[in-house]
Design a protein around this motif. Structure first.
Motif, PDB file in Angstrom:
ATOM      1  N   LEU A 141     -39.455  13.124 -15.052  1.00 58.23           N
ATOM      2  CA  LEU A 141     -40.377  13.750 -16.001  1.00 58.23           C
ATOM      3  C   LEU A 141     -40.377  13.080 -17.371  1.00 58.23           C
ATOM      4  O   LEU A 141     -41.345  13.241 -18.132  1.00 58.23           O
ATOM      5  CB  LEU A 141     -40.031  15.233 -16.185  1.00 58.23           C
TER       6      LEU A 141
ATOM      7  N   SER B 187     -52.393  19.578 -18.106  1.00 56.85           N
ATOM      8  CA  SER B 187     -51.315  19.068 -18.951  1.00 56.85           C
ATOM      9  C   SER B 187     -50.055  18.840 -18.133  1.00 56.85           C
ATOM     10  O   SER B 187     -49.867  19.409 -17.060  1.00 56.85           O
ATOM     11  CB  SER B 187     -51.019  20.053 -20.089  1.00 56.85           C
ATOM     12  N   ARG B 188     -49.162  18.035 -18.681  1.00 56.84           N
ATOM     13  CA  ARG B 188     -47.912  17.725 -17.990  1.00 56.84           C
ATOM     14  C   ARG B 188     -47.050  18.982 -17.824  1.00 56.84           C
ATOM     15  O   ARG B 188     -46.440  19.189 -16.779  1.00 56.84           O
ATOM     16  CB  ARG B 188     -47.151  16.642 -18.775  1.00 56.84           C
TER      17      ARG B 188
ATOM     18  N   ASP C 136     -48.125   9.873 -12.309  1.00 56.49           N
ATOM     19  CA  ASP C 136     -46.964  10.724 -12.537  1.00 56.49           C
ATOM     20  C   ASP C 136     -46.985  11.944 -11.619  1.00 56.49           C
ATOM     21  O   ASP C 136     -45.937  12.370 -11.120  1.00 56.49           O
ATOM     22  CB  ASP C 136     -46.912  11.170 -13.999  1.00 56.49           C
TER      23      ASP C 136
ATOM     24  N   VAL D 167     -51.406  15.026 -17.487  1.00 55.53           N
ATOM     25  CA  VAL D 167     -50.574  14.339 -16.504  1.00 55.53           C
ATOM     26  C   VAL D 167     -51.438  13.321 -15.762  1.00 55.53           C
ATOM     27  O   VAL D 167     -52.572  13.604 -15.377  1.00 55.53           O
ATOM     28  CB  VAL D 167     -49.943  15.343 -15.511  1.00 55.53           C
TER      29      VAL D 167
END
Length: 327
Positions: free
Chosen positions: A182, A131-132, A199, A195
């Protein structure tokens, strides 16, 4: 556990089977699918540094980054290794992640990350998307673990701040404050979304620029002044591993603390720490702040502080203590 007195050093790199990390640097411009990507410049920069690779001449920037790829990229990009930690017996990733194969291409990166506080839950699935918010937290940990460390002020909260997990929020705000890209055009972070490889590359490139040029600390243990109230606590984890946390009070949020080395003497694991100095040119509020650093040892040893750290003085007086890890 069989003990011997040979020092074992495990170095990051050499992960030939990694999807993100190349055994040898690719030629500049080797990726045929990144020119239209908004993070093309960052991807090219990491590619030229030999930190990225793909398949069939493609990077596939829109695809999700996996847990294994994320850890491997951070370990390689920030030059993380176990040089400063001396082991009686070479540790293995399976000690930290039960069920993980020690022959897997990503096992060394997971081991290095776990030992330096850049780790994931012990039941992590290496091939699952990251995950981000998880990658943001690991990125900040990697920046702090890199030579010289990193410390910065927090930025403004994203529009979807309420969706960010409490364990990740401080990391996200600090990276936003540092100017890393972000947020999307609407000011949202989208913390639970996987993500993308694109990125991830942009964030890592930004993080590398921030820590680049910071003068490394001395290789030898150094006094932790002006930190005060230095203390060591332990917590037993699974499979005979003990998490060691060294905490202290700093005069302002610009300071940090890092594990400088661990040496083994009989049944003791003697932990030496060093101060991480504030970033030059930055202004910090004079607020007493608690800082900490983690490492891991075998339960066969009793973790103790090096005498230099143990004699660092009484806790600081006055000011406001925001809380643990408030920096």
């Amino acid at each position: 556990m069989t003990r011997n007195r040979k020092k074992s050093r495990l170095l990051a790199g050499g992960l030939a089977a990694a999807l993100l990390l190349a055994a040898a640097p690719l030629h500049a411009g080797a990726f045929a699918d990144v020119e239209a990507d908004p993070n093309a410049a960052a991807i090219r920069s990491l590619e030229q540094a030999g930190l990225l690779s793909g398949g069939d001449g493609k990077f596939r920037p829109a695809e999700a980054l996996t847990n294994a790829e994320g850890i491997a990229l951070l370990v390689k990009a920030f030059g993380l290794n176990l040089d400063r930690i001396r082991f009686i017996q070479a540790p293995q990733a399976s000690q930290y992640y039960p069920g993980m194969s020690d022959s897997a291409w990503y096992s060394e990166s997971f081991l290095i990350g776990a030992a330096l506080g850049v780790g994931l839950p012990k039941d992590v699935k290496p091939g699952a998307p990251m995950s981000r918010e998880t990658f943001a937290a690991l990125l900040l940990q990697a920046m702090k673990a890199a030579d010289g460390g990193w410390s910065g002020a927090k930025g403004e909260a994203p529009e979807d701040d309420s969706a960010v997990g409490s364990a990740y929020r401080d990391s996200v705000l600090e990276l936003i404050g540092a100017g890393l890209p972000l947020l999307d055009p609407s000011g949202n972070f989208q913390p639970k979304k996987a993500v993308s490889r694109s990125d991830a590359a942009a964030w890592v490139e930004g993080g590398r620029k921030l820590v680049k040029g910071i003068k490394p600390e001395s290789e030898s243990p150094s006094p932790v002044s002006p930190l005060a109230g230095v203390e060591l606590t332990t917590a037993k984890l699974a499979d005979g591993v003990v998490k060691v946390t060294v905490s202290a009070q700093a005069p302002n949020p610009g300071y940090g603390i890092r594990i400088a080395s661990i040496r083994f003497d009989g049944g003791q694991a003697i932990v030496s720490v060093a101060v991480v100095r504030p970033k030059p040119g930055q202004m910090y509020p004079q607020v007493i702040t608690e800082v900490s650093a983690d490492t891991y040892v075998d339960e066969a040893y009793t973790a103790v502080l090096d005498e230099a750290a143990a004699s660092s003085g009484e806790p600081l007086k006055g000011g406001i203590l925001p809380g643990k890890n408030a920096r």
